[in-house]
Design an enzyme around this catalytic site. Sequence first.
Site, PDB file in Angstrom:
ATOM      1  N   GLU A  38       0.861  -1.193   0.000  1.00  0.00           N
ATOM      2  CA  GLU A  38       0.000   0.000   0.000  1.00  0.00           C
ATOM      3  C   GLU A  38       0.898   1.245   0.000  1.00  0.00           C
ATOM      4  OE1 GLU A  38      -3.683   1.831   0.137  1.00  0.00           O
ATOM      5  OE2 GLU A  38      -3.495  -0.333   0.427  1.00  0.00           O
ATOM      6  N   ASP A  67       9.459   6.659  -6.142  1.00  0.00           N
ATOM      7  CA  ASP A  67       8.068   7.114  -6.169  1.00  0.00           C
ATOM      8  C   ASP A  67       8.070   8.475  -6.844  1.00  0.00           C
ATOM      9  OD1 ASP A  67       5.333   6.476  -5.473  1.00  0.00           O
ATOM     10  OD2 ASP A  67       5.398   8.264  -4.232  1.00  0.00           O
ATOM     11  N   SER A  68       7.100   8.703  -7.715  1.00  0.00           N
ATOM     12  CA  SER A  68       7.143   9.932  -8.493  1.00  0.00           C
ATOM     13  C   SER A  68       5.754  10.492  -8.727  1.00  0.00           C
ATOM     14  CB  SER A  68       7.848   9.671  -9.826  1.00  0.00           C
ATOM     15  OG  SER A  68       7.228   8.614 -10.518  1.00  0.00           O
ATOM     16  N   TYR A 153       1.266  12.340 -17.356  1.00  0.00           N
ATOM     17  CA  TYR A 153       1.112  13.784 -17.488  1.00  0.00           C
ATOM     18  C   TYR A 153       2.063  14.414 -18.520  1.00  0.00           C
ATOM     19  CZ  TYR A 153      -1.446  13.212 -13.086  1.00  0.00           C
ATOM     20  OH  TYR A 153      -2.334  12.821 -12.117  1.00  0.00           O
ATOM     21  N   ASP A 154       2.816  13.593 -19.249  1.00  0.00           N
ATOM     22  CA  ASP A 154       3.813  14.133 -20.190  1.00  0.00           C
ATOM     23  C   ASP A 154       3.245  15.178 -21.160  1.00  0.00           C
ATOM     24  OD1 ASP A 154       5.864  12.732 -19.059  1.00  0.00           O
ATOM     25  OD2 ASP A 154       6.005  11.203 -20.608  1.00  0.00           O
ATOM     26  N   HIS A 179      13.232  13.420 -14.245  1.00  0.00           N
ATOM     27  CA  HIS A 179      13.368  13.405 -12.795  1.00  0.00           C
ATOM     28  C   HIS A 179      13.917  12.052 -12.321  1.00  0.00           C
ATOM     29  CE1 HIS A 179       9.607  12.119 -14.405  1.00  0.00           C
ATOM     30  NE2 HIS A 179       9.091  11.716 -13.268  1.00  0.00           N
ATOM     31  N   ARG A 180      13.460  10.954 -12.949  1.00  0.00           N
ATOM     32  CA  ARG A 180      13.926   9.620 -12.558  1.00  0.00           C
ATOM     33  C   ARG A 180      15.395   9.422 -12.919  1.00  0.00           C
ATOM     34  NH1 ARG A 180       9.060   7.978 -13.190  1.00  0.00           N
ATOM     35  NH2 ARG A 180       9.177   8.204 -15.438  1.00  0.00           N
TER      36      ARG A 180
HETATM   37  P1  IMP Z   1       4.809   5.947  -9.878  1.00  0.00           P
HETATM   38  O1  IMP Z   1       6.070   6.540  -9.345  1.00  0.00           O
HETATM   39  O2  IMP Z   1       5.093   4.937 -10.961  1.00  0.00           O
HETATM   40  O3  IMP Z   1       3.889   5.466  -8.803  1.00  0.00           O
HETATM   41  O4  IMP Z   1       4.073   7.135 -10.668  1.00  0.00           O
HETATM   42  C1  IMP Z   1       2.998   7.843 -10.117  1.00  0.00           C
HETATM   43  C2  IMP Z   1       2.270   8.638 -11.170  1.00  0.00           C
HETATM   44  O5  IMP Z   1       2.972   9.851 -11.410  1.00  0.00           O
HETATM   45  C3  IMP Z   1       2.152   7.973 -12.536  1.00  0.00           C
HETATM   46  O6  IMP Z   1       1.018   7.157 -12.606  1.00  0.00           O
HETATM   47  C4  IMP Z   1       2.002   9.170 -13.429  1.00  0.00           C
HETATM   48  O7  IMP Z   1       0.674   9.595 -13.424  1.00  0.00           O
HETATM   49  C5  IMP Z   1       2.859  10.231 -12.758  1.00  0.00           C
HETATM   50  N1  IMP Z   1       4.213  10.254 -13.331  1.00  0.00           N
HETATM   51  C6  IMP Z   1       5.365   9.859 -12.743  1.00  0.00           C
HETATM   52  N2  IMP Z   1       6.412  10.013 -13.582  1.00  0.00           N
HETATM   53  C7  IMP Z   1       5.897  10.515 -14.718  1.00  0.00           C
HETATM   54  C8  IMP Z   1       6.494  10.859 -15.975  1.00  0.00           C
HETATM   55  O8  IMP Z   1       7.702  10.720 -16.238  1.00  0.00           O
HETATM   56  N3  IMP Z   1       5.630  11.316 -16.911  1.00  0.00           N
HETATM   57  C9  IMP Z   1       4.301  11.469 -16.705  1.00  0.00           C
HETATM   58  N4  IMP Z   1       3.698  11.152 -15.563  1.00  0.00           N
HETATM   59  C10 IMP Z   1       4.498  10.672 -14.564  1.00  0.00           C
END
Ligand code: IMP
Length: 193
Positions: A38, A67-68, A153-154, A179-180
């Site tokens: 979770e 996490d992003s 959101y790109d 960012h990653r």
């Molecule tokens: P997670 O880190 O994979 O859980 O990403 C969480 C959410 O953040 C994703 O489902 C996207 O909606 C958004 N997100 C994270 N990184 C990106 C990116 O590089 N491009 C667009 N959306 C992103």
Amino acid sequence: MVIWFASGNEHKRVELAAILPEAELRIPEDAGIDFAPEEDGETFLDNALLKARALYRIVSEPVLADDSGLCVDALGGRPGVRSARYGEECGRLLDAVERNALLLRELGAERNRAARFVCAMALIAGEHRFFAVQETLEGEILREQRGSGGFGYDPLLYLPAQGRTVAELPAQLKNRLSHRAKAARALRKLIIK
Ligand code: IMP
């Protein structure tokens, strides 16, 4: 060096493998581990750490997790840690195009369009040892979606220095600027001596 990556996202594993060639990256699925903790932390770092710790408890080897999400200044940093679930209140998970349209509606004619992608990354190296970084990709929210590459959101985030949205960048360039990628490179400097 074996490093586990606490994710089911093959796309992210490929990106990371290019930045961390010294590591043999494994994901839970490789070992038949059913892994879906979770993600209820209050910050990106909370979530990265909780995912990394959860997998570390299972594999007892170094674990990396990320996490992003997207943070929009005029929305007080939202959708933020809830980026993947933004708009869920509508009764079901929205797809990316619907979610982007909702964000544009919520932002309306607001003049402050500053926003950024944020990525927290944590590496649990041992029971009492971890490294953590957080990086951003800065931009502005356009007034409509533009571009068909990437994901999420790109199509909304315009990068003034590139003159394009993230969804209009060639994949290799996004993977260098993102960012990653920035977080992974910063983490690499901390762990590879
Ligand atoms: P997670 O880190 O994979 O859980 O990403 C969480 C959410 O953040 C994703 O489902 C996207 O909606 C958004 N997100 C994270 N990184 C990106 C990116 O590089 N491009 C667009 N959306 C992103």
